[in-house]
Design a protein around this motif. Structure first.
Motif, PDB file in Angstrom:
ATOM      1  N   TYR A  34       2.256   6.804   2.351  1.00 33.11           N
ATOM      2  CA  TYR A  34       1.519   5.680   2.948  1.00 33.11           C
ATOM      3  C   TYR A  34       0.408   6.214   3.847  1.00 33.11           C
ATOM      4  O   TYR A  34       0.258   7.429   3.984  1.00 33.11           O
ATOM      5  N   ASN A  35      -0.366   5.311   4.439  1.00 32.46           N
ATOM      6  CA  ASN A  35      -1.575   5.695   5.183  1.00 32.46           C
ATOM      7  C   ASN A  35      -2.431   6.600   4.292  1.00 32.46           C
ATOM      8  O   ASN A  35      -3.001   7.592   4.763  1.00 32.46           O
ATOM      9  N   ILE A  36      -2.505   6.260   3.025  1.00 35.31           N
ATOM     10  CA  ILE A  36      -3.178   7.105   2.035  1.00 35.31           C
ATOM     11  C   ILE A  36      -4.691   6.984   2.183  1.00 35.31           C
ATOM     12  O   ILE A  36      -5.244   5.894   2.072  1.00 35.31           O
ATOM     13  N   TRP A  88      12.754  12.779   7.453  1.00 29.24           N
ATOM     14  CA  TRP A  88      11.725  13.815   7.563  1.00 29.24           C
ATOM     15  C   TRP A  88      10.363  13.160   7.360  1.00 29.24           C
ATOM     16  O   TRP A  88      10.169  12.427   6.393  1.00 29.24           O
ATOM     17  N   ARG A  89       9.426  13.409   8.262  1.00 30.92           N
ATOM     18  CA  ARG A  89       8.051  12.900   8.123  1.00 30.92           C
ATOM     19  C   ARG A  89       7.106  14.085   8.021  1.00 30.92           C
ATOM     20  O   ARG A  89       7.128  14.984   8.866  1.00 30.92           O
ATOM     21  N   ILE A  90       6.288  14.074   6.980  1.00 30.12           N
ATOM     22  CA  ILE A  90       5.311  15.139   6.759  1.00 30.12           C
ATOM     23  C   ILE A  90       3.909  14.543   6.782  1.00 30.12           C
ATOM     24  O   ILE A  90       3.653  13.511   6.160  1.00 30.12           O
ATOM     25  N   ASN A  91       3.015  15.215   7.493  1.00 30.67           N
ATOM     26  CA  ASN A  91       1.602  14.835   7.529  1.00 30.67           C
ATOM     27  C   ASN A  91       0.837  15.726   6.549  1.00 30.67           C
ATOM     28  O   ASN A  91       0.856  16.947   6.671  1.00 30.67           O
ATOM     29  N   TYR A  92       0.201  15.095   5.587  1.00 33.67           N
ATOM     30  CA  TYR A  92      -0.592  15.791   4.571  1.00 33.67           C
ATOM     31  C   TYR A  92      -2.055  15.822   4.991  1.00 33.67           C
ATOM     32  O   TYR A  92      -2.594  14.813   5.445  1.00 33.67           O
ATOM     33  N   LYS A  93      -2.699  16.981   4.813  1.00 30.85           N
ATOM     34  CA  LYS A  93      -4.151  17.106   5.026  1.00 30.85           C
ATOM     35  C   LYS A  93      -4.707  17.888   3.844  1.00 30.85           C
ATOM     36  O   LYS A  93      -4.233  18.984   3.530  1.00 30.85           O
ATOM     37  N   LYS A  94      -5.713  17.319   3.183  1.00 33.88           N
ATOM     38  CA  LYS A  94      -6.273  17.947   1.987  1.00 33.88           C
ATOM     39  C   LYS A  94      -7.056  19.203   2.358  1.00 33.88           C
ATOM     40  O   LYS A  94      -7.770  19.237   3.357  1.00 33.88           O
ATOM     41  N   VAL A  95      -6.892  20.230   1.529  1.00 32.02           N
ATOM     42  CA  VAL A  95      -7.635  21.472   1.680  1.00 32.02           C
ATOM     43  C   VAL A  95      -8.960  21.309   0.943  1.00 32.02           C
ATOM     44  O   VAL A  95      -8.965  20.994  -0.248  1.00 32.02           O
ATOM     45  N   ASN A  96     -10.063  21.494   1.655  1.00 27.86           N
ATOM     46  CA  ASN A  96     -11.381  21.412   1.008  1.00 27.86           C
ATOM     47  C   ASN A  96     -11.686  22.737   0.348  1.00 27.86           C
ATOM     48  O   ASN A  96     -11.632  23.783   0.983  1.00 27.86           O
ATOM     49  N   ASP A 147       0.824  -1.218   0.000  1.00 23.46           N
ATOM     50  CA  ASP A 147       0.000   0.000   0.000  1.00 23.46           C
ATOM     51  C   ASP A 147       0.854   1.262   0.000  1.00 23.46           C
ATOM     52  O   ASP A 147       0.334   2.358   0.181  1.00 23.46           O
ATOM     53  N   LYS A 148       2.157   1.133  -0.217  1.00 20.61           N
ATOM     54  CA  LYS A 148       3.054   2.284  -0.240  1.00 20.61           C
ATOM     55  C   LYS A 148       3.400   2.666  -1.674  1.00 20.61           C
ATOM     56  O   LYS A 148       3.658   1.800  -2.514  1.00 20.61           O
ATOM     57  N   LYS A 149       3.396   3.962  -1.935  1.00 19.50           N
ATOM     58  CA  LYS A 149       3.821   4.515  -3.222  1.00 19.50           C
ATOM     59  C   LYS A 149       5.181   5.175  -2.975  1.00 19.50           C
ATOM     60  O   LYS A 149       5.314   5.982  -2.053  1.00 19.50           O
ATOM     61  N   ILE A 150       6.160   4.825  -3.788  1.00 19.75           N
ATOM     62  CA  ILE A 150       7.543   5.206  -3.502  1.00 19.75           C
ATOM     63  C   ILE A 150       8.211   5.806  -4.737  1.00 19.75           C
ATOM     64  O   ILE A 150       8.027   5.312  -5.850  1.00 19.75           O
ATOM     65  N   PHE A 151       8.982   6.857  -4.508  1.00 20.02           N
ATOM     66  CA  PHE A 151       9.911   7.385  -5.506  1.00 20.02           C
ATOM     67  C   PHE A 151      11.299   7.293  -4.880  1.00 20.02           C
ATOM     68  O   PHE A 151      11.493   7.758  -3.750  1.00 20.02           O
ATOM     69  N   LYS A 152      12.265   6.701  -5.603  1.00 18.42           N
ATOM     70  CA  LYS A 152      13.614   6.626  -5.046  1.00 18.42           C
ATOM     71  C   LYS A 152      14.667   6.968  -6.085  1.00 18.42           C
ATOM     72  O   LYS A 152      14.459   6.831  -7.286  1.00 18.42           O
TER      73      LYS A 152
END
Length: 169
Positions: free
Chosen positions: A135-137, A160-168, A112-117
């Protein structure tokens, strides 16, 4: 009868292959949208950024526009383009930023992970690779990690860990 069976198998194979290509080419569509981003800066403060992800060039290319608004790296800006190549069946991303950095990534899906390396480079006896992992998409949120490896990808360290939250809108 045998000709009809061969024709049906050929048609089924064509549609199955087409469906797989469509699914692969849409693998990073979850990222499209406007996002607010936050992360722990490790000193009790929270970094904040925006990331606007759009599809361009007949919806074949994903374009990213990232900007840090608050935190130690305020003013940092970056952009990327990501594209699926149906001939090689691979995703590619090119990143550049206002500090002169450039990264060339290849995409992959692992569970369930999408990765760019990045490609591995050898430096001072180390086999260095960097990767970003989505992940946790979910529809309205996800987690993004920037990781590094110095042993050719056998082990990974969180950078670095970033938490994404969609803007409505």
């Amino acid at each position: 009868m045998k000709k009809h069976l061969i024709l049906l198998i050929t048609i089924f194979y064509h549609f199955s292959t087409y469906a797989q290509e469509e699914e692969a080419s849409a693998a990073f569509d979850f990222w499209v949208g406007k996002w607010t981003l936050t992360w722990d800066e490790g000193n009790g403060s929270i970094g904040k950024a925006t990331n606007n992800i759009v599809k361009i060039l007949d919806d074949k290319v994903i374009q990213e526009n990232f900007e840090i608004l608050e935190g130690a790296q305020k003013g940092f800006k970056g952009t990327s383009i990501s594209v699926y190549n149906p001939k090689t069946k691979q995703w590619h991303q090119a990143w550049a930023d206002n500090q002169g950095s450039y990264f060339d990534f290849t995409g992959a899906i692992e569970g369930d992970k999408k990765i760019f390396k990045t490609r591995m480079i050898e430096k001072e006896g180390k086999k260095i690779i960097r990767r970003m992992v989505f992940y946790n998409i979910q529809k309205e949120r996800m987690t993004w990690d920037w990781e590094g490896s110095e042993d050719g990808g056998k082990s990974w360290k969180l950078l670095w860990r970033i938490n994404y939250k969609k803007v409505n809108e």
